[in-house]
Design an enzyme around this catalytic site. Structure first.
Site, PDB file in Angstrom:
ATOM      1  N   SER A  62       0.813  -1.217   0.000  1.00  0.00           N
ATOM      2  CA  SER A  62       0.000   0.000   0.000  1.00  0.00           C
ATOM      3  C   SER A  62       0.849   1.270   0.000  1.00  0.00           C
ATOM      4  CB  SER A  62      -0.968  -0.032   1.186  1.00  0.00           C
ATOM      5  OG  SER A  62      -1.973   0.944   1.066  1.00  0.00           O
ATOM      6  N   ASP A  80      -5.951  -4.354  -1.729  1.00  0.00           N
ATOM      7  CA  ASP A  80      -4.944  -3.882  -0.780  1.00  0.00           C
ATOM      8  C   ASP A  80      -4.208  -5.044  -0.110  1.00  0.00           C
ATOM      9  OD1 ASP A  80      -3.502  -2.646   1.198  1.00  0.00           O
ATOM     10  OD2 ASP A  80      -5.182  -1.541   2.039  1.00  0.00           O
TER      11      ASP A  80
END
Length: 413
Positions: A83, A242
């Site tokens: 991320s 993610d």
């Protein structure tokens, strides 16, 4: 390459492949393709950079800057990220050839890596740039594809994975909804251990899409669906979100025994378990809290495991082989407390460089996980925090690697 969600609508997005069945234990694909190993180094270094929005990005830059100060950056061979950490990792990868030409100096890291990112994050809003482009998602383009475009404009300049420098294994991690496994994007391969790995050559796969998949927060962004690529054991196209939903530390990529020779620095700039009420709607409130508990559990387990290995490896700082089950390195988090009355090297580090763990009266560990414009002072404070924590960790556990305070200039605040 198509990444639209339309094809994924017909997919179950459950753990379902020839290697993994619902309710069955996951098994490896058995394919033989593996990432190319980086060239040898006298002291190979590995870093893992967690998620956590621009908070994590900026702290990661400070972390990298300390490696330059300590003379360790030239030995970097493995860089795993999630991320917000993947934005820092990707930007470092794009600057790597220029950094090498300039000898991996502190000045080069400031000029080519730290300052450009701080300038972008502190003067413009990445979130607003996404909102202004939402009209582009009327059609086949998804919000995650739009994020990849913006990442190219802000940080990556259209570079493809195959263009990354082979001196380092650059590893950007996402979570595969189809298999429930960590999905890796690297210079030469991409995939996971249940679908198998596919070569990146000829795909045109951009670094920006890998970073977007690594940062695609569930709910805000649809999955990146790789429906035009062939993976040896995939019954359904990978659907990626993610990487922090699977492993926010980025540790799994370099967790096996084959990496025990690398000195490993782990930065956890992820969020903390938030106390108090999570909302007023009972079901949503309880799900939000349960999700936070699961995140905390997975992070705590990985942290505990690597710290135990560091403890077993403590004292093996020479040229000898680290014993099986041991690692050398340090792990720090934004909320890490180093004792004021610690070892002599740690005290010298504190005396030379004040800690500065807060900005505007708020602990930096509590800065929200956002991709919005941040105050310039906050940006510099986060860079400093990552730098200071890396130095304090080395001072506490590997003092022979700490840069000399007399000749070291800290990142400016």
């Amino acid at each position: 390459m198509s990444t639209t969600a339309r094809h994924a609508a017909a997919d179950p997005w459950i753990v379902d492949s020839p290697a993994v069945g619902t309710g069955l234990q996951a098994r490896p694909c058995g394919d033989t393709l593996r990432p190319a190993e980086p060239p040898a180094a006298a002291r190979p270094v590995a870093v893992t950079l967690s998620g956590g929005g621009f908070r994590a990005t900026l702290c990661a830059l400070g972390f990298v800057r300390l490696l330059a100060d300590a003379g360790l950056l030239s030995g970097l061979r493995y860089a795993s990220s999630v991320s917000g950490g993947s934005i820092a990792n990707g930007f470092l990868a794009t600057a790597w050839p220029a950094l090498r030409e300039r000898g991996f100096t502190t000045g080069a890291v400031d000029e080519l890596v730290v300052d450009p990112v701080v300038a972008r994050v502190s003067t413009r809003s990445f979130k607003r740039s996404l909102l202004r482009g939402l009209w582009r998602t009327i059609g086949p383009t998804t919000r995650t594809e739009l994020m990849a475009r913006r990442l190219d404009e802000w940080f990556f300049d259209g570079i493809e994975l195959t263009d990354l420098d082979p001196q380092v294994r650059w590893i950007l991690n996402a979570a595969n909804l189809t298999t429930g496994a960590r999905f890796t994007f690297e210079r030469d391969v991409f995939g996971d251990y249940t679908t198998g790995l596919a070569p990146t050559s000829g795909t045109g796969l951009r670094l920006s899409l890998a970073a977007a998949a690594s940062a695609a927060v569930p709910g805000a962004f649809p999955p990146v669906v790789l429906d035009r690529e062939h993976f040896p054991c995939a019954a359904h196209p990978p659907a990626l979100l993610d990487g922090g939903t699977y492993d926010n530390t980025g540790l799994e990529a370099i967790d096996s025994e084959r990496y025990r020779h690398a000195f490993t620095l782990v930065l956890n700039a992820g969020g903390l378990l938030r106390p108090g009420v999570y909302g007023r709607v009972p079901v949503l409130r309880d799900l939000a809290r349960a999700n936070s508990l699961l995140y905390r559990q997975s992070t705590a387990l990985r942290t505990r495991a690597i710290v135990e290995r560091f403890q077993r490896g403590h004292g093996f700082d020479g040229d000898g082989e680290v014993p099986p089950g041991a690692r050398r390195g340090v792990l720090v988090g934004l909320s890490t407390d180093f004792p004021a009355d610690g070892s002599a090297p740690l005290r010298r580090w504190r005396e030379a460089f004040p800690e500065h763990r807060a900005f505007g009266g708020r602990d930096l560990a509590l800065v929200p996980t956002v991709f919005d414009r941040l105050d310039p002072g906050l940006c510099r404070a986060l860079v400093y925090r990552g730098w200071w924590l890396a130095g304090a960790g080395l001072a506490a556990f590997h003092p022979h690697l700490v840069p000399d305070p007399a000749t070291t200039a800290p990142p400016r605040l």
